[in-house]
Structure formats: structure tokens, C-alpha cells
Design a protein around this motif. Sequence first.
Motif, mmCIF file in Angstrom:
data_model
loop_
_atom_site.group_PDB
_atom_site.id
_atom_site.type_symbol
_atom_site.label_atom_id
_atom_site.label_comp_id
_atom_site.label_asym_id
_atom_site.label_seq_id
_atom_site.Cartn_x
_atom_site.Cartn_y
_atom_site.Cartn_z
ATOM 1 N N GLN A 223 0.836 -1.208 0.000
ATOM 2 C CA GLN A 223 0.000 0.000 0.000
ATOM 3 C C GLN A 223 0.869 1.255 0.000
ATOM 4 O OE1 GLN A 223 -2.293 -0.746 3.551
ATOM 5 N NE2 GLN A 223 -4.014 -1.591 2.411
ATOM 6 N N LEU A 224 1.908 1.254 0.825
ATOM 7 C CA LEU A 224 2.794 2.418 0.886
ATOM 8 C C LEU A 224 3.492 2.626 -0.448
ATOM 9 C CD1 LEU A 224 4.132 4.722 2.441
ATOM 10 C CD2 LEU A 224 5.841 3.076 3.258
ATOM 11 N N THR A 225 3.949 1.551 -1.052
ATOM 12 C CA THR A 225 4.613 1.656 -2.354
ATOM 13 C C THR A 225 3.667 2.257 -3.393
ATOM 14 O OG1 THR A 225 6.036 -0.227 -1.823
ATOM 15 C CG2 THR A 225 5.822 0.344 -4.150
ATOM 16 N N THR A 226 2.426 1.807 -3.399
ATOM 17 C CA THR A 226 1.425 2.338 -4.332
ATOM 18 C C THR A 226 1.185 3.827 -4.084
ATOM 19 O OG1 THR A 226 0.349 0.191 -4.514
ATOM 20 C CG2 THR A 226 -0.972 2.110 -5.121
ATOM 21 N N GLN A 227 1.046 4.200 -2.809
ATOM 22 C CA GLN A 227 0.817 5.604 -2.466
ATOM 23 C C GLN A 227 2.010 6.470 -2.859
ATOM 24 O OE1 GLN A 227 -0.050 5.233 1.693
ATOM 25 N NE2 GLN A 227 -2.170 4.647 1.344
ATOM 26 N N LEU A 228 3.202 5.979 -2.579
ATOM 27 C CA LEU A 228 4.402 6.743 -2.927
ATOM 28 C C LEU A 228 4.532 6.902 -4.438
ATOM 29 C CD1 LEU A 228 6.921 5.249 -0.340
ATOM 30 C CD2 LEU A 228 5.976 7.571 -0.335
ATOM 31 N N GLN A 229 4.223 5.849 -5.191
ATOM 32 C CA GLN A 229 4.294 5.942 -6.651
ATOM 33 C C GLN A 229 3.283 6.941 -7.196
ATOM 34 O OE1 GLN A 229 6.722 4.870 -8.684
ATOM 35 N NE2 GLN A 229 7.602 4.365 -6.693
ATOM 36 N N ALA A 230 2.115 7.021 -6.553
ATOM 37 C CA ALA A 230 1.121 8.019 -6.962
ATOM 38 C C ALA A 230 1.667 9.425 -6.728
ATOM 39 C CB ALA A 230 -0.178 7.821 -6.186
ATOM 40 N N LEU A 231 2.339 9.620 -5.609
ATOM 41 C CA LEU A 231 2.925 10.937 -5.328
ATOM 42 C C LEU A 231 4.030 11.276 -6.321
ATOM 43 C CD1 LEU A 231 3.094 10.779 -1.419
ATOM 44 C CD2 LEU A 231 1.495 12.107 -2.818
ATOM 45 N N VAL A 232 4.823 10.269 -6.690
ATOM 46 C CA VAL A 232 5.888 10.498 -7.670
ATOM 47 C C VAL A 232 5.281 10.822 -9.031
ATOM 48 C CG1 VAL A 232 7.779 9.387 -8.959
ATOM 49 C CG2 VAL A 232 7.610 9.078 -6.473
ATOM 50 N N SER A 233 4.284 10.053 -9.443
ATOM 51 C CA SER A 233 3.700 10.275 -10.770
ATOM 52 C C SER A 233 2.974 11.613 -10.874
ATOM 53 C CB SER A 233 2.752 9.135 -11.146
ATOM 54 O OG SER A 233 1.610 9.156 -10.326
ATOM 55 N N GLN A 234 2.514 12.142 -9.744
ATOM 56 C CA GLN A 234 1.840 13.443 -9.752
ATOM 57 C C GLN A 234 2.818 14.598 -9.529
ATOM 58 O OE1 GLN A 234 -1.511 13.982 -10.450
ATOM 59 N NE2 GLN A 234 -1.316 11.840 -11.051
ATOM 60 N N GLY A 235 4.098 14.282 -9.355
ATOM 61 C CA GLY A 235 5.108 15.319 -9.192
ATOM 62 C C GLY A 235 5.154 15.938 -7.802
ATOM 63 N N VAL A 236 4.534 15.282 -6.818
ATOM 64 C CA VAL A 236 4.520 15.816 -5.453
ATOM 65 C C VAL A 236 5.865 15.573 -4.782
ATOM 66 C CG1 VAL A 236 3.408 15.627 -3.178
ATOM 67 C CG2 VAL A 236 2.022 15.513 -5.267
ATOM 68 N N ILE A 237 6.444 14.399 -5.019
ATOM 69 C CA ILE A 237 7.764 14.066 -4.484
ATOM 70 C C ILE A 237 8.580 13.427 -5.600
ATOM 71 C CG2 ILE A 237 6.965 13.722 -2.093
ATOM 72 C CD1 ILE A 237 7.045 10.687 -2.600
ATOM 73 N N GLN B 61 11.339 10.427 -7.032
ATOM 74 C CA GLN B 61 11.514 8.988 -6.816
ATOM 75 C C GLN B 61 12.504 8.752 -5.683
ATOM 76 O OE1 GLN B 61 9.774 6.331 -8.363
ATOM 77 N NE2 GLN B 61 10.695 5.314 -6.595
ATOM 78 N N ALA B 62 13.527 9.590 -5.599
ATOM 79 C CA ALA B 62 14.516 9.454 -4.518
ATOM 80 C C ALA B 62 13.854 9.659 -3.150
ATOM 81 C CB ALA B 62 15.657 10.457 -4.715
ATOM 82 N N GLN B 63 12.955 10.628 -3.050
ATOM 83 C CA GLN B 63 12.236 10.853 -1.791
ATOM 84 C C GLN B 63 11.330 9.671 -1.469
ATOM 85 O OE1 GLN B 63 10.586 14.634 -3.007
ATOM 86 N NE2 GLN B 63 11.878 15.747 -1.543
ATOM 87 N N ALA B 64 10.683 9.113 -2.476
ATOM 88 C CA ALA B 64 9.821 7.948 -2.265
ATOM 89 C C ALA B 64 10.642 6.766 -1.770
ATOM 90 C CB ALA B 64 9.093 7.589 -3.562
ATOM 91 N N ASP B 65 11.786 6.543 -2.405
ATOM 92 C CA ASP B 65 12.660 5.441 -1.991
ATOM 93 C C ASP B 65 13.155 5.633 -0.564
ATOM 94 O OD1 ASP B 65 12.317 4.411 -4.537
ATOM 95 O OD2 ASP B 65 14.268 5.133 -5.268
ATOM 96 N N GLN B 66 13.507 6.884 -0.238
ATOM 97 C CA GLN B 66 13.992 7.189 1.101
ATOM 98 C C GLN B 66 12.890 6.961 2.136
ATOM 99 O OE1 GLN B 66 15.386 11.208 1.585
ATOM 100 N NE2 GLN B 66 16.524 10.720 3.427
ATOM 101 N N ARG B 67 11.672 7.367 1.820
ATOM 102 C CA ARG B 67 10.553 7.189 2.751
ATOM 103 C C ARG B 67 10.259 5.704 2.956
ATOM 104 N NH1 ARG B 67 8.316 9.433 7.085
ATOM 105 N NH2 ARG B 67 6.292 8.480 7.403
ATOM 106 N N LEU B 68 10.240 4.939 1.884
ATOM 107 C CA LEU B 68 9.996 3.505 1.984
ATOM 108 C C LEU B 68 11.068 2.838 2.843
ATOM 109 C CD1 LEU B 68 8.222 1.120 1.136
ATOM 110 C CD2 LEU B 68 9.673 0.871 -0.887
ATOM 111 N N SER B 69 12.298 3.245 2.632
ATOM 112 C CA SER B 69 13.402 2.714 3.433
ATOM 113 C C SER B 69 13.236 3.071 4.910
ATOM 114 C CB SER B 69 14.732 3.258 2.911
ATOM 115 O OG SER B 69 15.791 2.850 3.756
#
Length: 157
Positions: A100-114, A116-124
Amino acid sequence: MKRTNTKLALYAILPVLGLGLLAGTTTASAHGFPMANLTPQEIATKQSTMFEAQANLIGATVAEVKAAWAQGKSLEQLATEKGVTKEVLKTKMEAQRKAQLTTQLQALVSQGVITQAQADQRLSFVTTQATTNAGKGKMKRGMMGGRAMGGFGRFGF
């Protein structure tokens, strides 16, 4: 004279305390009930989605999950009844949350909110926190990173 000063001080403090209590209830109502600002349709959709996810998680039917929820049983209790151990349930829940978190983070990346590096860092970060705090009864949360209320038992939704 001393008694009069005490009364004056008390009367001066009461309005401040009253305002503090009022402000506290406003804050509690704003943050204490995550579904408070949703429409009835949105509440129903969220609840239905939760029932379906929990049923899939433990190999139950949605009807079984709803019945257990109505009886006040925890997801762990229902899982045990369905033959799913606490350890297996925990592993499945962690995998579900990560997906679920991965899906949410990818949505934020695809919308330009964050990025990919920030998404990866958050997931980590979240994965590390879950591993570090496993078995301690709670997960430390960083800046709105906690799991949204919506569990199976205590809060009703």
C-alpha cells in the motif's frame, strides 16, 4: 484580604482554562476521528475496502469479517479461528502495508509531489522503523508516517 486575592486569581484563571478546554476539544475533533469529514458514501467505501482487504489477508469471507467486527472481535482473534497464526498474520500485514505504501508513494511520484529518490527514502525509513520497533508494541512515526486509523477492533472502524 488573602481570601479575596485567591478568589480574584481563581476568577481570572477560569476563563483561560475554559478557552484551553475549548481549544483542546476543537483539536481533538479535528484529529481524533479520521472519517469525520467524509461523506457517507466515502465512509462506506473505506469500510468495505477494509473488510475486503482483511478477508483476503486471512482467507475469510467478507461476511465472516463483518460478523466478527460486529461482535467486537479483533482481526487476530478471527485469524486464529481461521487457522492463521499470529506470526503469519503479522508477516501478511507487513507485506500488505508495504504494498500500500509503495502504491501511495508511486502516486505521489507520478503526480510530481515528491521525487523517486524521496519515495525510496521514505519507503526505506518506514521499513527500517518497522524492523527496528518490531515486538515493541508500537511503531515510531515520523511526520505523518503512521498508519491511518482504520483498524479492526478498538475504534470501531
